[in-house]
Motif scaffolding. Structure first.
Motif: not given
Ligand SMILES: *Cc1c(COP(=O)(O)O)cnc(C)c1O
Length: 502
Positions: A373-385
């Motif tokens: 997503p947009e970088p500011d949203v990207a900071a809020k998700i993580n996926c594993m792996p």
């Protein structure tokens, strides 16, 4: 909004019941007789129709919208299945009828057993269990009898990875086994060294699903089977994730001895809210004598025998024999679910391979969309792996961690899940598998279009950009707003206020 209990029947009664053929009311003991008439609502036909239509509008299902509930495979249920299951030769029969009168259903059972054996690499199948969990229990009981028959009664431990579905340890425990949980490796996959350390001459079985609940294919599975078999244990395949591999590979090839199928997941059958389901099991030859009895069988039809399906065979229920664990279900399982799944399987046949391909493609596509997503949203998700890592390709489902957004503004996985309801989606599976912190588990299935997946990814990003206050108090638009789960569990109310005591 009024409920059916608010109707008093002023405009008449919308139901009719057959006359009671109960001849002798005095035969009911005094203590069991009602003291007063039950407070059932009286509603006219239009009132009754409105009642059920309003109820249906208060709920959510795959027929209403996208239902990415990971691990549950909430795919579209083709309506042709319903046409077939309602044919009179299937719908209007009784389990006590003689085999000669129900050749059609028996032939379907027989064919389904054969087809499930083929797609899983097993030798024998029973369609009796009515849920995946019951299938697990049934198969572990067969494995237990197998060990006993060889004088191996000392084996009292079942190994499960920490990413396993809760039903795995629960089923083994119901059979009296002690559970040995092994931690996953850092990439989320089975830790083969931990497995090696856990096996021993007390190992009865290992239960594992592949791909795992992380949506990861266990590349070490043949090695794991070898380790467990060398220790004298049996390999059990939790087939809930079959949707990812069918037609590509099978548990028989991976070294498994027993497997359950969730017909309601992989082969389509309306489910959710508790059923009805079907959880057949398949086993290799050495376990087949322990299967629940009876199973559908056939022989060449003899002179004078009806040949209802015209293929020269006579179908019948066959006793499994003295070593069978008995029955695990009244009659022969959920016949309706079996017939729907059979219709689905017959429709696709070898093309079921395309089904798995599309399920895996949808999952990877959606994961990629959400993770970019947009970088500011990207900071809020993580996926594993993590994306871009060697193991970043997932199978039919994937997990996201909401830990980063929690750190940024206190919003939890639960808040995101609740807010998605306001956008018209069913929540993804929440807080499972437990090894992913603030986990959301997403399974799009093969029956959703690219447009639906694009829209969901965009809405997911929109949710993460909203004022945290909106999320922590969500949902706002559903008939039931945020519930206090603890209160609801501690103060369980099962009686509708409209029904009086007694
Ligand atoms: C759904 C599921 C089960 C249990 O199946 P039911 O039919 O719900 O009893 C077991 N394991 C996994 C991984 C599942 O997703």
């Amino acid at each position: 909004m009024s409920t059916v209990f608010d109707f008093n029947g002023a405009s008449g009664s919308g139901w009719s019941q057959p006359d009671s053929n109960f001849q002798n009311p005095d035969a009911v003991p005094e203590s069991l007789r009602r003291k007063r008439l039950p407070g059932w609502p009286r509603a006219s036909e239009p009132e009754l129709v409105r009642h059920y239509t309003l109820l249906s509008q208060k709920t959510f299902g795959i027929d209403t919208g996208f239902y990415p509930l990971g691990s549950c495979t909430m795919k579209h249920n083709p309506r042709v299945n319903e046409r077939i299951v309602q044919l009179p030769g299937i719908d209007r029969i009784h389990p006590l009828q003689d085999s000669s009168q129900v050749q059609g259903l028996l032939a379907i059972y027989y064919e389904m057993q054969e087809m499930l054996a083929i797609c899983s690499g097993m030798d024998a199948v029973t369609l009796q269990p009515v849920a995946g969990a019951q299938g697990e229990f049934t198969a572990i009981r067969c494995i237990q009898e197998y060990h006993r028959s060889r004088g191996d009664d000392h084996r009292d431990k079942v190994i499960v990875p920490d990413s396993a579905h809760g039903t795995n340890p629960a089923s083994a425990s119901m059979c009296g086994y002690q559970i040995i949980e092994i931690p996953s490796a850092s990439d989320g996959r089975l830790d083969i060294d931990a497995l090696r350390a856990a096996v021993g001459d007390d190992t009865a079985a290992m239960m594992i699903t592949n791909p795992s609940t992380m949506g990861l294919f266990e590349t070490n599975i043949a090695e794991a089977s070898k380790i467990v078999h060398e220790a004298g244990g049996q390999m059990y395949y939790d087939g809930a994730n079959f949707n990812a591999i069918i037609g590509k590979t099978d548990p028989g090839r991976m070294g498994f001895d027993a497997v359950h199928y969730n017909l309601h997941k992989t082969f389509s059958q309306p489910h959710g809210g508790g059923g009805p389901g079907s959880g057949p099991i398949g086993v290799k030859d050495h376990l087949s004598e322990f299967l629940p009895t009876p199973i559908a069988s056939r022989r060449e039809s003899q002179e004078g025998e009806p040949n209802g399906v015209g293929d020269g065979f006579y179908y019948f229920w066959q006793d499994v024999g003295d070593n069978s664990i008995g029955k695990v279900q009244q009659w022969n399982g959920n016949a309706g679910a079996v017939v729907r799944a059979w219709a689905f399987y017959r429709r696709y046949g070898r093309d079921l391979e395309r089904m798995s391909e599309h399920a895996v493609l949808s999952s990877n596509y959606l994961r990629h969309k959400i993770m970019n997503p947009e970088p500011d949203v990207a900071a809020k998700i993580n996926c594993m792996p993590s994306e871009g890592s060697e193991a970043s390709l997932v199978m039919h489902e994937f997990t996201l961690s909401m830990s980063p957004v929690k750190e940024v503004n206190g919003v939890t996985g639960k808040d995101v899940a609740k807010r998605l309801l306001d956008y018209g989606y069913m929540s993804p599976t929440l807080y499972f598998p437990q090894i992913v912190p603030e986990c959301l588990m997403i399974e799009p299935t093969e029956t959703e279009s690219k447009e639906v997946l694009d829209k969901f990814a965009a809405d997911f990003h929109a949710v993460l950009s909203e004022d945290p206050e909106i999320l922590t108090t969500a949902p706002h638009t559903t008939p039931v707003k945020r519930v206090d789960e603890v209160w609801a569990a501690r103060n369980l109310i099962l009686r509708h206020p409209g029904i009086e005591e007694d």
